[in-house]
Design an enzyme around this catalytic site. Structure first.
Site, short mmCIF file in Angstrom:
data_model
loop_
_atom_site.label_atom_id
_atom_site.label_comp_id
_atom_site.label_asym_id
_atom_site.label_seq_id
_atom_site.Cartn_x
_atom_site.Cartn_y
_atom_site.Cartn_z
CG HIS A 178 7.01 -10.81 -10.79
ND1 HIS A 178 7.64 -11.99 -10.45
CD2 HIS A 178 7.98 -9.91 -11.01
CE1 HIS A 178 8.94 -11.81 -10.48
NE2 HIS A 178 9.18 -10.55 -10.81
CB SER A 179 7.11 -6.72 -8.65
OG SER A 179 7.03 -6.14 -9.95
CB SER A 236 17.86 -7.36 -9.75
OG SER A 236 17.26 -6.47 -8.83
CD GLU A 251 -2.77 -1.21 2.48
OE1 GLU A 251 -2.37 -0.54 3.46
OE2 GLU A 251 -3.77 -1.95 2.51
#
Length: 487
Positions: free
Chosen positions: A379-380, A250, A164
């Site tokens: 996923h993101s 990453s 959020e």
């Protein structure tokens, strides 16, 4: 196989001479003298003085001796010397080859691309959190079970609030573990604090279990001065030297070969610990997955490769990634012991990882675990998963296969949890996290100079030039740069 090519022709030509000189056979002498034939011989010299003089007199080159030691763990105990001929019918029907005896056949048969039945999935709790009759699992105490459930709830709340916060523009990026809470917490609970973790990016629960505070999570996501990465990483790229948790990077699957090498160093140092490296199903399509597994198998490194098979590599379904029966079958191809487990069953994950760790540490071997689960969230924050999968599918896994609810039912059925405790826990964690976000958001950012530090002992001229140019650009265009970053 290349090592075979290095055996000299003189070696083969003198096989009969060798048999006479060695009495009972070279393979037996090397096993007895090498110190690897039994656990009691560990630590002794590779060859005794008498055996060393004897072996030096033989027409073997160094490559041949290395071959026998290298395959010590895969050769059968009574295997005969592969360079010595035999007159038995059995030996005429087989080939002595590195790794063991290979039988000949006159029938041409190709190995099937897949078995008729899929590898079964180990589970202990059914979807309602009830023990399956005659289940075999690692017993969990009330203290550990309550802590596991509490951390699963904390992870769930943390994901919701940080997600959020990103949607409000307060942080730049976030990635949740929704649907995979059991994998995070149960696997962490089965490990030792000395075990080294090389994560992918969906394992913050492992850090949470080890004592990483909500404030530390918030500081990293907001990239403030208290962030251990000094604001130079994206949010959710956590790391902690204190908790033996390598910083997340990453690039996909790069941590697997690294894990194999770190595990080998633990073995060389006689540490009673292992390495655990996490990967998603998409990561198994990378070359580093295969390199890491093969390296670990060959070097007999104490490492657990934990694959979260959640069915999707972002928008790519597993059916579009490989034709094999998931990931678990790939372990055998590399000579790695493997298991498939229900990733939404915390007890099954805890039991499987406990057993895997014991084998990895005590037997010095890699283990592959495939946990079947489902990524309930996107996923993101950069992804909208409803574009490539059905909403009904997501809702089903979120409700009917929820790992947090399932484990709560089991804990509660044992009389270890109540509705009052549930309410208190959720209110407390939510309050702590909101306070942590307020502190992290107001904290000072790392100074600009930190962008150019911690790589070289003394900054090279090109970095100094870049820093100078950046400062000059900021001076000319101050309105285009954040005012809260100390220059």
């Amino acid at each position: 196989m290349a090592i075979w090519c290095r055996v000299s022709s003189r070696t083969i030509a003198n096989a009969n001479h060798m048999r006479k000189r060695m009495n009972q056979g070279f393979a037996v002498d090397v096993n007895r003298a090498s110190g690897f034939s039994s656990a009691s011989n560990r630590g002794r010299p590779l060859f005794s003085d008498g055996n060393r003089r004897h072996l030096n007199s033989l027409p073997w080159n160094r490559a041949t001796l290395v071959w026998f030691q290298r395959f010590k763990s895969t050769l059968a105990e009574k295997q005969q010397d592969p360079f010595l001929s035999s007159d038995s019918d059995e030996d005429h029907q087989s080939l002595e080859f590195p790794g063991g005896k290979v039988s000949y056949t006159s029938e041409m048969n190709f190995i099937s691309e897949s078995s008729q039945t899929r590898v079964p999935c180990y589970r202990v709790l059914d979807d309602d959190g009830e023990l399956i009759p005659d289940s075999h699992f690692q017993q969990v105490s009330e203290e550990v079970a309550v802590k596991m459930y509490s951390k699963m709830v904390s992870l769930q709340i943390m994901d919701t609030i940080f997600y959020e916060a990103q949607r409000q523009g307060r942080i730049s990026f976030y990635l949740t573990s929704a649907g995979e809470e059991a994998i995070n917490i149960a696997s962490a609970a089965a490990l030792s604090e000395q075990d080294i973790i090389l994560p992918q990016y969906r394992e913050p629960g492992v850090l949470l279990w080890r004592g990483f505070t909500l404030q530390e999570f918030a500081d990293q996501c907001f990239g403030n001065k208290a962030d251990y990465g000094k604001g130079r990483q994206m949010p959710i790229h956590y790391g902690s030297k204190k908790h033996n948790f390598f910083t997340i990077s990453s690039p996909i699957a790069t941590q697997l070969p690294q894990a194999a090498g770190i595990a080998y160093s633990l073995k060389m140092d006689n540490k009673k610990a292992c390495v655990v490296s996490y990967i998603g199903d998409g990561g198994t399509s990378e070359g580093d997955f295969h390199a890491g597994l093969n390296f670990a198998a060959v070097m007999e490194a104490p490492v657990i490769f934990f694959c979260r098979n959640n069915g999707w590599a972002i928008s790519t379904n597993v059916s579009e990634q490989f034709r094999s029966d998931g990931i678990v079958v790939k372990g055998r191809a590399y000579g790695i012991r493997s298991i498939r487990v229900d990733g939404n069953d915390a007890l099954a994950v805890y039991t499987a990882v406990s057993a895997a760790r014991e084998m990895a540490v005590n037997e010095h071997r890699p283990i592959l675990i495939e946990a079947l689960t489902y990524r309930v969230g996107h996923h993101s924050t950069s992804d909208d998963s409803t574009k490539y999968r059905k909403l009904d599918e997501i809702v089903y896994w979120k409700n009917a296969r929820n790992p947090v609810n399932r484990f709560r039912n089991w804990v509660q059925s044992n009389g270890w949890w109540s509705e009052q405790q549930e309410t208190q826990l959720r209110n407390r964690v939510r309050k702590q996290l909101l306070e942590a976000i307020q502190v992290a958001e107001k904290a000072e950012k790392p100074p600009l100079a930190e962008m150019f530090r911690d790589v070289y002992d003394y900054p090279p001229s090109n970095l100094e030039e870049q820093e100078k140019y950046l400062r000059e650009t900021i001076s000319r265009h101050p309105i285009d740069y954040p005012a809260d970053i100390p220059v």
